[in-house]
Write a protein that holds these residues in place. Structure first.
Motif, PDB file in Angstrom:
ATOM      1  N   ASP A   1       0.844  -1.193   0.000  1.00 17.54           N
ATOM      2  CA  ASP A   1       0.000   0.000   0.000  1.00 17.54           C
ATOM      3  C   ASP A   1       0.879   1.243   0.000  1.00 17.54           C
ATOM      4  O   ASP A   1       2.113   1.158  -0.078  1.00 17.54           O
ATOM      5  N   ILE A   2       0.255   2.383   0.071  1.00 20.70           N
ATOM      6  CA  ILE A   2       0.985   3.648   0.014  1.00 20.70           C
ATOM      7  C   ILE A   2       1.882   3.789   1.240  1.00 20.70           C
ATOM      8  O   ILE A   2       1.471   3.534   2.388  1.00 20.70           O
ATOM      9  N   THR A   3       3.120   4.185   1.002  1.00 24.44           N
ATOM     10  CA  THR A   3       4.047   4.561   2.070  1.00 24.44           C
ATOM     11  C   THR A   3       3.964   6.072   2.210  1.00 24.44           C
ATOM     12  O   THR A   3       4.257   6.812   1.264  1.00 24.44           O
ATOM     13  N   GLU A   4       3.553   6.538   3.385  1.00 21.35           N
ATOM     14  CA  GLU A   4       3.366   7.982   3.591  1.00 21.35           C
ATOM     15  C   GLU A   4       4.146   8.427   4.821  1.00 21.35           C
ATOM     16  O   GLU A   4       4.022   7.835   5.903  1.00 21.35           O
ATOM     17  N   VAL A   5       4.975   9.449   4.661  1.00 17.87           N
ATOM     18  CA  VAL A   5       5.748  10.017   5.768  1.00 17.87           C
ATOM     19  C   VAL A   5       5.405  11.493   5.838  1.00 17.87           C
ATOM     20  O   VAL A   5       5.750  12.270   4.943  1.00 17.87           O
ATOM     21  N   GLU A   6       4.699  11.886   6.910  1.00 18.58           N
ATOM     22  CA  GLU A   6       4.223  13.267   6.994  1.00 18.58           C
ATOM     23  C   GLU A   6       5.367  14.266   7.125  1.00 18.58           C
ATOM     24  O   GLU A   6       5.300  15.369   6.571  1.00 18.58           O
ATOM     25  N   ASP A   7       6.434  13.878   7.853  1.00 16.84           N
ATOM     26  CA  ASP A   7       7.593  14.769   7.979  1.00 16.84           C
ATOM     27  C   ASP A   7       8.842  13.891   8.059  1.00 16.84           C
ATOM     28  O   ASP A   7       9.080  13.212   9.067  1.00 16.84           O
ATOM     29  N   VAL A   8       9.620  13.866   6.975  1.00 19.22           N
ATOM     30  CA  VAL A   8      10.773  12.974   6.913  1.00 19.22           C
ATOM     31  C   VAL A   8      11.857  13.377   7.905  1.00 19.22           C
ATOM     32  O   VAL A   8      12.720  12.564   8.244  1.00 19.22           O
ATOM     33  N   TRP A   9      11.796  14.612   8.402  1.00 22.41           N
ATOM     34  CA  TRP A   9      12.803  15.031   9.382  1.00 22.41           C
ATOM     35  C   TRP A   9      12.649  14.265  10.688  1.00 22.41           C
ATOM     36  O   TRP A   9      13.595  14.176  11.472  1.00 22.41           O
ATOM     37  N   ASP A  10      11.470  13.705  10.900  1.00 23.34           N
ATOM     38  CA  ASP A  10      11.242  12.957  12.134  1.00 23.34           C
ATOM     39  C   ASP A  10      11.586  11.482  11.979  1.00 23.34           C
ATOM     40  O   ASP A  10      11.390  10.702  12.919  1.00 23.34           O
ATOM     41  N   ASP A  11      12.085  11.069  10.797  1.00 18.86           N
ATOM     42  CA  ASP A  11      12.380   9.655  10.549  1.00 18.86           C
ATOM     43  C   ASP A  11      13.877   9.499  10.305  1.00 18.86           C
ATOM     44  O   ASP A  11      14.415   9.967   9.305  1.00 18.86           O
ATOM     45  N   PRO A  12      14.604   8.855  11.234  1.00 18.31           N
ATOM     46  CA  PRO A  12      16.069   8.740  11.110  1.00 18.31           C
ATOM     47  C   PRO A  12      16.528   7.939   9.896  1.00 18.31           C
ATOM     48  O   PRO A  12      17.696   8.018   9.509  1.00 18.31           O
ATOM     49  N   ARG A  13      15.647   7.167   9.263  1.00 13.87           N
ATOM     50  CA  ARG A  13      16.054   6.362   8.100  1.00 13.87           C
ATOM     51  C   ARG A  13      16.458   7.239   6.915  1.00 13.87           C
ATOM     52  O   ARG A  13      17.216   6.786   6.040  1.00 13.87           O
ATOM     53  N   PHE A  14      15.955   8.479   6.869  1.00 14.34           N
ATOM     54  CA  PHE A  14      16.110   9.266   5.660  1.00 14.34           C
ATOM     55  C   PHE A  14      16.904  10.551   5.866  1.00 14.34           C
ATOM     56  O   PHE A  14      16.888  11.438   5.003  1.00 14.34           O
ATOM     57  N   VAL A  15      17.632  10.612   6.968  1.00 12.95           N
ATOM     58  CA  VAL A  15      18.341  11.863   7.263  1.00 12.95           C
ATOM     59  C   VAL A  15      19.487  12.106   6.277  1.00 12.95           C
ATOM     60  O   VAL A  15      19.914  13.257   6.094  1.00 12.95           O
ATOM     61  N   ARG A  16      19.984  11.049   5.637  1.00 14.70           N
ATOM     62  CA  ARG A  16      21.082  11.223   4.680  1.00 14.70           C
ATOM     63  C   ARG A  16      20.616  11.248   3.229  1.00 14.70           C
ATOM     64  O   ARG A  16      21.431  11.305   2.313  1.00 14.70           O
ATOM     65  N   ASN A  17      19.316  11.200   3.033  1.00 14.17           N
ATOM     66  CA  ASN A  17      18.793  11.231   1.667  1.00 14.17           C
ATOM     67  C   ASN A  17      19.153  12.559   1.017  1.00 14.17           C
ATOM     68  O   ASN A  17      18.896  13.626   1.591  1.00 14.17           O
ATOM     69  N   PRO A  18      19.797  12.532  -0.199  1.00 12.28           N
ATOM     70  CA  PRO A  18      20.225  13.790  -0.823  1.00 12.28           C
ATOM     71  C   PRO A  18      19.065  14.725  -1.151  1.00 12.28           C
ATOM     72  O   PRO A  18      19.268  15.943  -1.243  1.00 12.28           O
ATOM     73  N   MET A  19      17.860  14.195  -1.306  1.00 19.99           N
ATOM     74  CA  MET A  19      16.718  15.056  -1.591  1.00 19.99           C
ATOM     75  C   MET A  19      16.168  15.698  -0.315  1.00 19.99           C
ATOM     76  O   MET A  19      15.365  16.627  -0.363  1.00 19.99           O
ATOM     77  N   VAL A  20      16.637  15.187   0.861  1.00 19.15           N
ATOM     78  CA  VAL A  20      16.280  15.797   2.155  1.00 19.15           C
ATOM     79  C   VAL A  20      17.355  16.792   2.570  1.00 19.15           C
ATOM     80  O   VAL A  20      17.069  17.939   2.961  1.00 19.15           O
ATOM     81  N   THR A  21      18.628  16.375   2.460  1.00 18.31           N
ATOM     82  CA  THR A  21      19.721  17.241   2.910  1.00 18.31           C
ATOM     83  C   THR A  21      20.013  18.369   1.915  1.00 18.31           C
ATOM     84  O   THR A  21      20.554  19.406   2.288  1.00 18.31           O
ATOM     85  N   GLY A  22      19.667  18.149   0.649  1.00 14.24           N
ATOM     86  CA  GLY A  22      19.917  19.163  -0.371  1.00 14.24           C
ATOM     87  C   GLY A  22      18.638  19.533  -1.094  1.00 14.24           C
ATOM     88  O   GLY A  22      17.533  19.382  -0.560  1.00 14.24           O
ATOM     89  N   SER A  23      18.791  19.988  -2.331  1.00 15.25           N
ATOM     90  CA  SER A  23      17.623  20.350  -3.140  1.00 15.25           C
ATOM     91  C   SER A  23      16.836  19.084  -3.498  1.00 15.25           C
ATOM     92  O   SER A  23      17.450  18.044  -3.778  1.00 15.25           O
ATOM     93  N   PRO A  24      15.541  19.114  -3.371  1.00 11.59           N
ATOM     94  CA  PRO A  24      14.613  20.250  -3.179  1.00 11.59           C
ATOM     95  C   PRO A  24      14.208  20.479  -1.734  1.00 11.59           C
ATOM     96  O   PRO A  24      13.231  21.197  -1.486  1.00 11.59           O
ATOM     97  N   GLY A  25      14.880  19.848  -0.765  1.00 11.17           N
ATOM     98  CA  GLY A  25      14.510  20.027   0.639  1.00 11.17           C
ATOM     99  C   GLY A  25      13.223  19.301   0.978  1.00 11.17           C
ATOM    100  O   GLY A  25      12.267  19.880   1.495  1.00 11.17           O
ATOM    101  N   MET A  26      13.172  17.997   0.725  1.00  8.17           N
ATOM    102  CA  MET A  26      11.960  17.206   0.908  1.00  8.17           C
ATOM    103  C   MET A  26      11.584  17.125   2.382  1.00  8.17           C
ATOM    104  O   MET A  26      12.435  16.881   3.247  1.00  8.17           O
TER     105      MET A  26
END
Length: 360
Positions: free
Chosen positions: A84-109
């Protein structure tokens, strides 16, 4: 939870079989991506395909020219574990994605929602993602629409694969047909020499015996010699007909158009076929001394006329008559009249088939 290696190998095989990785953008997928962004109210959307060590984007909106990112630490990669759909309301609260380049850089996901691209085989090969730059939550209607759009995108991926496979099959069939055609041409050329050369020799020796060039021929052998000569010529006609038809089908016949005297062609045909007509007691004549001129291939016209007149003599009534006449106009006509039994519709249909002959 990590995907078992056997399952992952099968999933990658299903993905690679789509033959879509590293292909150019396509309008259908771009339209679905834009629809997903509008539906979810996000500035970014993408169709992601999950390779062994990368996430490759078949279509994107809102992220410029980015075509792939590393798979490690990606939200799309994490979505493989869920139907089913994977939904994360705020990725900053999920430690799995702190190094994701789309979170740390552009577009600031900050927000992510991904519906899996699940093939009919059951393999999940990617996701349709909607991405926002601030925390948010989808409504039930938005989730349902995102599922529907993902399913449409998946079916397009599968139909695209069938189209690619069909094109490949056509190309392979075309190549095989061309190879078969070349083989047929080589076979016909070989057969032309290997069959006609000894057959002409048989006919020639039979004619020599009939003409008694080497001395008198005992009467009891004359019928046998005549049968050999007649059968040989009939077989040679069959071979020539087959070769001519094969050359026509292969487009190897080139017509040489020139102004020709149809009357001269008709008289030459009559001279050639008079012995055959005499043997059956058939009268053979040309109605009118002169015929029209026409622009045509002399050899082809003569060959057609010989075949038609020869058939009229062979299959017409004994002691009948075959008449050739002309009709000037547009087009010019050469007409052959005989008093034979004619042909039934079934016989005509059979005669029109490749290599077909009708017994009348």
């Amino acid at each position: 939870m990590p995907v078992p290696q056997d399952d992952e190998d099968e999933r990658l095989a299903a993905l690679w079989a789509l033959q879509v990785l590293d292909t150019a953008p396509e309008m259908t997928f771009d339209q679905l991506t834009r629809l997903a962004a509008r539906t979810c109210g996000t500035p970014i959307a993408m169709i992601s395909l999950i390779d062994s060590d990368r996430i490759w984007f078949k279509s994107t909106v809102g992220i410029g020219d980015i075509r792939e990112i590393p798979r490690d630490g990606s939200l799309c990669g994490a979505s493989l574990a869920d139907d089913d759909i994977t939904e994360v309301e705020d990725v900053w609260d999920d430690p799995r994605f702190v190094r994701n380049p789309m979170v740390t850089g552009s577009p600031g996901m900050r927000f992510y929602a991904g519906a899996p691209l699940r093939l009919r085989s059951g393999h999940r090969v990617g996701s349709l993602c909607a991405i926002g730059t601030h925390p948010q939550r989808l409504t039930d209607d938005q989730r349902a629409s995102l599922r529907d759009i993902a399913q449409i995108a998946t079916r397009f991926l599968e139909s695209r694969q069938m189209t690619v496979d069909a094109v490949a099959d056509l190309a392979r069939a075309k190549m095989e047909a061309e190879m078969a055609d070349r083989a047929k041409s080589e076979f016909l050329a070989h057969m032309s020499h290997e069959l006609r050369t000894p057959l002409n020799a048989v006919i020639g020796f039979a004619d020599m015996l009939r003409l008694e060039i080497h001395g008198p021929l005992p009467p009891r052998y004359r019928d046998s010699v005549d049968t050999i000569a007649t059968s040989g010529r009939h077989l040679l006609d069959l071979i020539n007909d087959l070769l001519d038809l094969a050359r026509i089908e292969a487009g190897a016949v080139e017509l040489q158009a020139d102004w020709v005297d149809l009357s001269a062609i008709a008289h030459a045909t009559v001279r050639m076929l008079e012995p055959l007509a005499d043997g059956r007691g058939v009268g053979l004549r040309i109605d009118g001394r002169y015929g029209p001129r026409a622009r045509a291939d002399r050899r082809a016209v003569q060959q057609v006329l010989i075949n038609i007149v020869g058939n009229a003599i062979k299959f017409g009534a004994e002691n009948g008559e075959v008449v050739i006449d002309f009709r000037d106009g547009d087009p010019v006509e050469i007409r052959v009249h005989d008093n034979g039994p004619g042909m039934t519709p079934a016989q005509i249909e059979r005669a029109m088939q490749p290599y077909g002959r009708s017994q009348v």
